[in-house]
Enzyme design. Sequence first.
Site, PDB file in Angstrom:
ATOM      1  N   GLU A 119       1.196  -1.263  -0.277  1.00 21.55           N
ATOM      2  CA  GLU A 119      -0.422   0.166   0.054  1.00 21.55           C
ATOM      3  C   GLU A 119       0.646   1.350   0.127  1.00 21.55           C
ATOM      4  O   GLU A 119       2.318   0.933   0.332  1.00 21.55           O
ATOM      5  CB  GLU A 119      -1.046  -0.198   1.143  1.00 21.55           C
ATOM      6  CG  GLU A 119      -1.949  -0.957   1.318  1.00 21.55           C
ATOM      7  CD  GLU A 119      -3.282  -1.106   2.453  1.00 21.55           C
ATOM      8  OE1 GLU A 119      -2.462  -0.612   3.496  1.00 21.55           O
ATOM      9  OE2 GLU A 119      -3.931  -2.051   1.955  1.00 21.55           O
ATOM     10  N   HIS A 235      -9.013   9.530   4.551  1.00 26.55           N
ATOM     11  CA  HIS A 235      -8.345   8.671   3.144  1.00 26.55           C
ATOM     12  C   HIS A 235      -8.862   9.243   2.028  1.00 26.55           C
ATOM     13  O   HIS A 235      -9.338   9.407   1.845  1.00 26.55           O
ATOM     14  CB  HIS A 235      -9.199   7.634   3.145  1.00 26.55           C
ATOM     15  CG  HIS A 235      -8.696   6.391   3.263  1.00 26.55           C
ATOM     16  ND1 HIS A 235      -8.849   5.707   1.450  1.00 26.55           N
ATOM     17  CD2 HIS A 235      -8.066   5.272   3.302  1.00 26.55           C
ATOM     18  CE1 HIS A 235      -8.265   5.185   0.998  1.00 26.55           C
ATOM     19  NE2 HIS A 235      -7.470   4.248   2.327  1.00 26.55           N
ATOM     20  N   ARG A 281      -0.706   8.874   2.345  1.00 26.24           N
ATOM     21  CA  ARG A 281      -2.463   9.101   1.703  1.00 26.24           C
ATOM     22  C   ARG A 281      -2.003  11.182   1.866  1.00 26.24           C
ATOM     23  O   ARG A 281      -2.947  11.581   1.121  1.00 26.24           O
ATOM     24  CB  ARG A 281      -2.878   9.238   2.976  1.00 26.24           C
ATOM     25  CG  ARG A 281      -3.081   7.067   2.948  1.00 26.24           C
ATOM     26  CD  ARG A 281      -4.131   7.057   4.218  1.00 26.24           C
ATOM     27  NE  ARG A 281      -4.220   5.461   3.666  1.00 26.24           N
ATOM     28  CZ  ARG A 281      -4.986   4.545   4.922  1.00 26.24           C
ATOM     29  NH1 ARG A 281      -5.448   4.910   5.165  1.00 26.24           N
ATOM     30  NH2 ARG A 281      -5.077   3.241   3.947  1.00 26.24           N
ATOM     31  N   HIS A 338     -10.962   9.727   8.419  1.00 27.78           N
ATOM     32  CA  HIS A 338     -10.623   8.863   8.435  1.00 27.78           C
ATOM     33  C   HIS A 338      -9.736   8.002   9.236  1.00 27.78           C
ATOM     34  O   HIS A 338     -10.061   6.583  10.206  1.00 27.78           O
ATOM     35  CB  HIS A 338      -9.873   7.605   7.325  1.00 27.78           C
ATOM     36  CG  HIS A 338      -9.288   5.935   7.096  1.00 27.78           C
ATOM     37  ND1 HIS A 338     -10.478   5.013   6.598  1.00 27.78           N
ATOM     38  CD2 HIS A 338      -8.427   5.335   6.988  1.00 27.78           C
ATOM     39  CE1 HIS A 338      -9.941   4.019   6.523  1.00 27.78           C
ATOM     40  NE2 HIS A 338      -8.120   4.323   6.714  1.00 27.78           N
ATOM     41  N   ARG A 373      -0.231   9.123   9.598  1.00 29.43           N
ATOM     42  CA  ARG A 373      -0.654   6.807   9.954  1.00 29.43           C
ATOM     43  C   ARG A 373       0.155   6.492   8.234  1.00 29.43           C
ATOM     44  O   ARG A 373      -0.363   6.471   7.228  1.00 29.43           O
ATOM     45  CB  ARG A 373      -1.119   6.657  10.040  1.00 29.43           C
ATOM     46  CG  ARG A 373      -1.623   5.846  10.376  1.00 29.43           C
ATOM     47  CD  ARG A 373      -2.687   5.249  11.004  1.00 29.43           C
ATOM     48  NE  ARG A 373      -4.047   5.114  10.213  1.00 29.43           N
ATOM     49  CZ  ARG A 373      -4.242   4.085   9.621  1.00 29.43           C
ATOM     50  NH1 ARG A 373      -3.801   3.026   9.150  1.00 29.43           N
ATOM     51  NH2 ARG A 373      -5.548   4.829   8.890  1.00 29.43           N
TER      52      ARG A 373
END
Length: 522
Positions: A119, A235, A281, A338, A373
Site C-alpha cells: 500500500e 483517506h 495518504r 478516516h 499514519r
Amino acid sequence: MDRVTERVDFLVIGAGIAGLSAAIRLASVGRVLVVTKEELAESNTAYAQGGIAVAMGGEEDVALHLEDTMAAGDGLVNREAAAMLVEQGPRRVEELLEWGTAFDRYPAGEGGELMRTREGAHSRSRILHANGDATGKEIAVSLLRHVRGMESIELMEWTTSVDLVVEDGRVVGATLLDGEGGLLVVRARAVLLASGGAGQVYSDTTNPAVATGDGIAMAYRGGAAVSDMEFYQFHPTAFTAPGAPRFLMSEALRGEGAYLVNAAGERFMERYHPLLELAPRDVVARAITREGKDGTVYLDMRHVKKDLKARFPGISRFLAQYHLELGRDLIPVRPAAHYLMGGVRTDVHGRTSLPGLYAAGEAACTGVHGANRLASNSLLEGLVFGALAAETMIAEAPGESDAARLLVVPEVAAGGVTSEAATERWIADLRELMWKDAGLLRDADGLRSAQRGLDALAAAMPRGLYRRAVEARNLHGVASVIVASALGREESRGAHFRNDFPHKDAVAKHSVMQRGMLEFVG
Ligand code: SIN
C-alpha cells in the site's frame, strides 16, 4: 434512574483490536469488564479492509518498516514507539495466527504462504489481508472467539460510557449507560480506553456511527492531556455518489495497480509525488482535492488483469449496488475523514497523564504515527499497544479498594432533555462545520469560523442522559480540541495543511492540550 455500582479489576472501554488484545492479557490476573456501544462486531477494527502491515520478512524488513513509518509521519513519529510497533508486531501477528485468524494464503499447491500486498508509502509488500478486503472483520471475529472462551472476561454490549470517575486525581472507574438507559457506576483498579477514533466529527467519514471520540472526550474532561489532535488523516479514496455512504475504496486497490484519473481521464499523481498513486495518504488526498471536479476523481483498474472480484469481494459487492464493477468502470472517489493520529497522550506503555487511566489504539496518542499514519499500521498498533498497556496495568494496578460505594451523577444528566430530532440536527450542524472549516485544507479564517460555530453550538448543547446526547457532548469536546490545535499549529505537516502557513517548521513539535491550555513540546 437506576444506579447500580459494580466492581471489577479492570474496565476496558471498547471492543476493537486494542481492547480485546488487552483484555486477553488482563484476564490472566483478574476480572475484566469490556464494554462497547453497539454489538461486539461493530468497531472501527471490523471496518478495516486493506490489512495489517507486519514485517515478517526478517530483520531487513523490520528496519524498512520502521523507516517507512518514520517517513510517512513527516518528522513527528516517536521513534521508540515505532520501533516497538514494528519489532513486536510479528510476534503479535503469530499469536493471531495461533488463535485462528485466517489471513489469505496462496493455494497449498503453490506453497500455501501468506499473501502480502503493498500500500501507499510502503517500500515492500508486507500487508496481510483476510477474505480479500475484510481483514479487520476476520481479526475481530477471531479475537472475539478467543475472548468468549475466557471465563474472567465479561462482555457488555449496547453500553455507552458517559464519564470517568476521578477520586483524588486517580481514575477509579466510569459511569456507563446500559442498553435500557440504566446508569451503572463501575469501580475498577485500572481503566483502559480503547474506544477508537472520532471520524463522526466530520460529515464525510469512512468510520462507522460508533466513532464519536468518546474515550478521548471523557479523558479530556477528566483532566488528561491529549496530543496531536490536529492530525486527522483523510483517506483519499472513499466512494462518492449522491445518497451513497462514504464506503472505503481500500488503498489496496492502488496496491494492486489502480490508477487515479481526473475528469479528463488523465493520471495526475506524477505532478505531486514520485511514488505516484502509492504516495503517502496526505499527499494523495490533497492532490485529489486540487485535481477533482467538486473534489471527485476516479479509480481506474481497467488495465489490471486480475480477478478483482475474488481479490476484493466486499468492495465488489458494494459497487454492484451502484451498477459499477472494478476492472470495467471508473469508480468515483474523494477523500473522507478516516483516522485520528492524535488522541489521549500516552507513553509507549499506555500510561496517560492520569493515574489509573491507560489508553491504546486509535484513542491513544503514543506518537507512533506522527503527523500521518502509514497505511495498515493501525491494526498492528491496536494489537501491540493493547498488549503493552495491559502489561502495565497488571504491574501497576493497586489492590482492590474498600472505598465506599461511588455515588456519581454525570454532569450531562442535569437540566431538561433535548428531543432526539433536535440532537440529530445539532450533530449534523457540527459535522458540517468541521468538514467545511477544519477539514483537509485549513486557514486561520476558517478555523476561527469553526470556533465561533462550536461556541454557538455549545450554547445549545443537547441535554439528557441518552446515547446521542452523550455522543453530542463528546463530538463537541473532540471538535473543539481539533480546532484549537489546528489553529495553534502555524505550519503544514503530514495530514495538517494550512493554506496560510504552507511551510514546515524546522523543528517538529507535538501539540498537547490539557484543561483548555495548548502547548507545543519537542
Ligand atoms: C485501506 O484499506 O485503505 C485502509 C487501511 C488503513 O487505513 O490503514
